[in-house]
Design an enzyme around this catalytic site. Sequence first.
Site, PDB file in Angstrom:
ATOM      1  N   SER A 195      -0.085  -0.976  -6.252  1.00 33.23           N
ATOM      2  CA  SER A 195       0.050  -2.227  -7.003  1.00 33.23           C
ATOM      3  C   SER A 195       0.758  -2.005  -8.334  1.00 33.23           C
ATOM      4  O   SER A 195       0.652  -0.940  -8.943  1.00 33.23           O
ATOM      5  CB  SER A 195      -1.322  -2.822  -7.294  1.00 33.23           C
ATOM      6  N   LYS A 236     -14.651  -8.124  -8.570  1.00 32.93           N
ATOM      7  CA  LYS A 236     -13.856  -9.033  -9.404  1.00 32.93           C
ATOM      8  C   LYS A 236     -13.255 -10.151  -8.559  1.00 32.93           C
ATOM      9  O   LYS A 236     -13.223 -11.311  -8.984  1.00 32.93           O
ATOM     10  CB  LYS A 236     -12.757  -8.242 -10.104  1.00 32.93           C
ATOM     11  N   ASP A 237     -12.778  -9.820  -7.348  1.00 27.90           N
ATOM     12  CA  ASP A 237     -12.206 -10.858  -6.486  1.00 27.90           C
ATOM     13  C   ASP A 237     -13.241 -11.893  -6.093  1.00 27.90           C
ATOM     14  O   ASP A 237     -12.920 -13.069  -5.947  1.00 27.90           O
ATOM     15  CB  ASP A 237     -11.596 -10.222  -5.224  1.00 27.90           C
ATOM     16  N   GLU A 275       5.050 -34.119  -0.097  1.00 25.55           N
ATOM     17  CA  GLU A 275       3.879 -33.623  -0.794  1.00 25.55           C
ATOM     18  C   GLU A 275       4.303 -32.925  -2.085  1.00 25.55           C
ATOM     19  O   GLU A 275       5.422 -32.414  -2.194  1.00 25.55           O
ATOM     20  CB  GLU A 275       3.107 -32.656   0.097  1.00 25.55           C
ATOM     21  N   HIS A 293       0.807  -1.216   0.000  1.00 22.10           N
ATOM     22  CA  HIS A 293       0.000   0.000   0.000  1.00 22.10           C
ATOM     23  C   HIS A 293       0.835   1.258   0.000  1.00 22.10           C
ATOM     24  O   HIS A 293       0.368   2.322  -0.399  1.00 22.10           O
ATOM     25  CB  HIS A 293      -0.980  -0.031   1.180  1.00 22.10           C
TER      26      HIS A 293
END
Lengths: 186, 259, 424
Positions: free
Chosen positions: C221, C245-246, C289, C217
């Site tokens: 971005s 959108k998320d 894994e 922040h």
Amino acid sequence: MSDSAATLGHGLAGTVTKRDFLKLVTGAGAAIGGAAFAWTLIDSMNPSADVLALSALELDLRPIAEGSGITVRWQGKPIFVRHRTPGEIRQAETVPLSLLIDPKADSARVKPDHAQWIVLIGICTHLGCVPLGNKPTDPRGDWGGWFCPCHGSQYDTSGRVRHGPAPANLALPPYAFETDAKIKIG
Amino acid sequence: MRAVRSIFTCVLLGGLAAGGIAAAPALAQDAPTPPHQQWSWEGPFGTYDLAAAQRGFQVYSEVCSACHSMKELHYRDLAGIGLSPRQIKAIAAAVTVPDGVDDQGSPKEAPGTPGSQFRSPFPNDQAARAALNGALPPDLSEIVNAREGHADYVYAILNGFSDPPPGFKLQAGLNYNEYFPGHQIAMPQPLHDGQVTYADGTPNTVPQMAHDVVTFLAWAANPELVQRKQIGWRVVLFLVVMTGLTYAVKRKVWADVEH
Amino acid sequence: MAGQQHDSNFSNPVIQWIDTRLPIFTMLQKEYAVFPTPKNFNYFWNFGALAMVILMIMIATGILLAMNYQPNTHLAFDSVQHIMRDVNYGWLIRYLHENGASMFFIVTYIHMFRGLYYGSYKKPRELLWMLGVVILLLMMATAFMGYVLPWGQMSYWGATVITNLFSAFPIVGHPIVTWLWGGFSVDNPTLNRFFSLHYLLPFVLVGVIFLHVAALHVVGSNNPLGIDVKSPQDTVPFHPYYTAKDSVGICVFLLIFAIIVFFMPNLLSDPNNFIPANPLQTPSDIVPEWYFLPFYAILRSIPNKLAGVCLMFGSILVLFVLPWLDTSPVRSARFRPIYRQLIWVWVAAVIGLGICGANKPIGIWVVLSRIFALYYYLHFLVILPVLGKLERPLPLPDSISRPVIGGGGGPLPGGATAKPMEKA
């Protein structure tokens, strides 16, 4: 794109309402989905299958001699099961209710035709100790029932409190006779 | 769009990777891959064939339980293969299970209750080995999950006993099995035709008994399967709808932005 | 300034009262609601939010599992069985947690790929990237310890192999391993402390994620074009645009997650872990894994134990210095024609390493793992520094709002801004 001022009234309001309805439905859907998921987490804290399996206990009464009693565990609590002698039954039935600290008739504390069996939750109603009195050799107090060593409360052969500081009779667990020789507690 | 192409490439490579990884274990063993059987619980709509599972429980009780424990199961679990509370009580009461110690301090036994763990044939691993020439029969509660090939593998083992091929050196005390890695298994052939009599008249051939006991074992390893798939459908449907709704909201919210 | 309350103007009196004393609502308004975000994100930018969602799911399911799990070697395996069989919805909580770990790594790896492709690690976002690598390390530690807890065969032997690695370090190696174990092999003390740390680290993770988002922040971005925001026209407020959108991405993610959990929950499980741990019997294949496979392959590609350990850890540590290794002045691979191809070769090498890690370290697999490991390091230590100097990048657009050079589609109508946020 943007509506002109003239259509701002109904037109824009119409667009806003449609968009808000969609958002409302979507939001409601998300809330319902979240609640359903949260419910599975909360329900997982309810008693699991193995705990529920122990929620009822079957007891064979044949090994319990007359005049004697045993203690079993049910749902973590001690349960007294005593095989009363005819003398003890008569004592319990003939006491005038006015003499009792917590007046209850003996007939209300046993199952019909099974007055020789008294089944009680063995937790003193004063502060929760486990009273003595199942074995004939235990101290049973002045009324032949149970005696609590912590603060001296005494109970009669029906489990009713006769001498404090306990305020109430020994509680009764839910139970039923499956046969004359077997009870199911819980 | 570029983003879509990139994501597509990622998925493609990921798929190839998954293929490479999935292929890997088969290289490690020399036994053939067990042939695939049709099982009632496969697929998104699969359920357990309860009649087969009950017959399989009978096979387990009468044959396998002589050597194999199923410690993770309790008699009350058998409600999951459709047995009634009365049947379960009777099954449990017919066996004796450990019940603490007596007044002298020695371990004692009592008839089982629905809450009892399945009775184990041996009190511990050492007793099992002592009785079985050093071999330890594995616990069967999770066997279908615990073997590569899963139900197909267990079925293949049960049907895979035969005489060793000419020239094969079979060690003393071991038995030839086509699908067991190394081909030499300590367990002698457990199932033989006609061994268990089914109440419902199903023919009691080895393949049939194997099929039934594997159904029972598959249920034992994954008892939640039916409920899981049912809930799964509702969740998937709900999420498909929610994807559509959120996409519609997204389009509306972004309608006025050049992007 | 003592006794001064924060200046705040919310209409709701309760919110107002709280906010003047502790301005969380002002902070949320600024950092979330109106936060100017580039308007040209593609769906790769969803993955950070997805990572937060899956972390919340992991913490919730983990706490519920911990109510029934017993971290003792005699009880652990059976306690997991108890959860699966007797606890209401225990199977669901366990499968969500077990498969959620895999989903967390898929999401994080794609999130990292976005960073690599679009140059999100470049100035001024170097610290943001480095915090991300710290997050990755914490995730790996948490996942490693979590896998030990069910106390299956692979739990035990995986723990034994990986903790033994530290003995490769000269002089201090063996004392460190003994200290890690709390004994002379992986046993009860090890299991108990892994449980304690497995419960702790996710909350440390939350703290580092807070720093990660705070660092983001400060600088804002990145975006698919890799160019800076030049004006408010390049951005939209995070809410409602990216909230909307998320949520699409979250629904698609949950859909994939649900299909795995409900219909193929053991797809990624190793059958050996359904067998209780046996210190006297090693499984024929010890495999971690899937998300650890590339690193496992690097470890096993070198015959020397210490070198293998160093190269394995090095493959993650090299990410810390990535912002300084890549010399290109251009951020986004969209404008870097050669890097754009070579990054896919690097991805192929990583996937190749993963496949090698799943196989026994013999024959062709050893050769391949050495080639892929070499290329992995080559990419970071040679290709990136050199390519930045030699590559001729494509011309960058003027701004996010005008992504087409030379008026391709005509200039955008002046003042094309996002519609102002409508009051609820």
